[in-house]
Design a protein around this motif. Structure first.
Motif, PDB file in Angstrom:
ATOM      1  N   TYR A 113       0.871  -1.172   0.000  1.00 51.80           N
ATOM      2  CA  TYR A 113       0.000   0.000   0.000  1.00 51.80           C
ATOM      3  C   TYR A 113       0.905   1.218   0.000  1.00 51.80           C
ATOM      4  N   THR A 139      -8.803   0.050   3.831  1.00 55.52           N
ATOM      5  CA  THR A 139      -7.375  -0.261   3.763  1.00 55.52           C
ATOM      6  C   THR A 139      -6.773  -0.181   5.161  1.00 55.52           C
ATOM      7  N   SER A 144      -3.321   5.490   2.327  1.00 60.46           N
ATOM      8  CA  SER A 144      -3.145   4.684   1.109  1.00 60.46           C
ATOM      9  C   SER A 144      -4.137   5.101   0.031  1.00 60.46           C
ATOM     10  N   LYS A 147      -2.725   0.542  -4.298  1.00 63.90           N
ATOM     11  CA  LYS A 147      -2.318  -0.796  -3.881  1.00 63.90           C
ATOM     12  C   LYS A 147      -1.649  -1.419  -5.096  1.00 63.90           C
TER      13      LYS A 147
END
Length: 153
Positions: A113, A139, A144, A147
């Protein structure tokens, strides 16, 4: 030239401090960060993960963690390089070490992430084959917004 070594509890403070430095510079320290950084041995190592350190002339100049998700999937996290040593390809050397280690461990997937404002890091991840995948609704980190995953199959 750097030397990469495995976790030793005497280096836990280095792991915490290197990561706090970049987190505080670019973001804010989140509850999940605090948990992993304040007790990295029980939260990462004891749960089947790994932490490695980059040494240069016996000084810790970088680190990263492989946080166990499953038997064959790990999250690459908490990668940090001392700002004094940035620009020396230490991050890339750590990433290459990570990929080789994961291959030896017969990992199927490595995920991470990040945030798109960390342009240099995102560029390096793409260079080594990570691809962007959709973020989950929830997340582990509020910061983040990307990903990425690398499959070893």
């Amino acid at each position: 030239m750097i030397n990469i070594i495995s976790f030793n509890s005497s280096l836990a403070k280095n792991f915490r401090d290197l990561n706090l430095e970049w987190l505080e510079q670019f973001f804010k320290v989140e509850p999940k960060d605090k948990l992993l950084l304040e007790d990295c041995e029980s939260e990462i190592i004891d749960k089947g993960g790994f932490i490695f350190f980059a040494l240069m002339d016996e000084s810790v100049v970088g680190c990263f963690a492989l946080i166990k998700v499953s038997e064959t999937v790990f999250e690459l996290g908490k990668m940090a390089v001392d700002p004094t040593y940035q620009g020396n390809n230490i991050g890339q050397q750590l990433l290459v070490y990570t990929l080789n280690f994961c291959k030896k461990m017969k990992c199927e997937k490595l995920m991470l992430y990040s945030h798109i404002k960390l342009k240099a890091a995102i560029h390096i991840y793409r260079k080594y084959g990570f691809i962007e995948v959709p973020l989950e609704a929830e997340t582990p980190y509020n910061r983040s917004n990307i990903k990425m995953v690398l499959s070893f199959n």
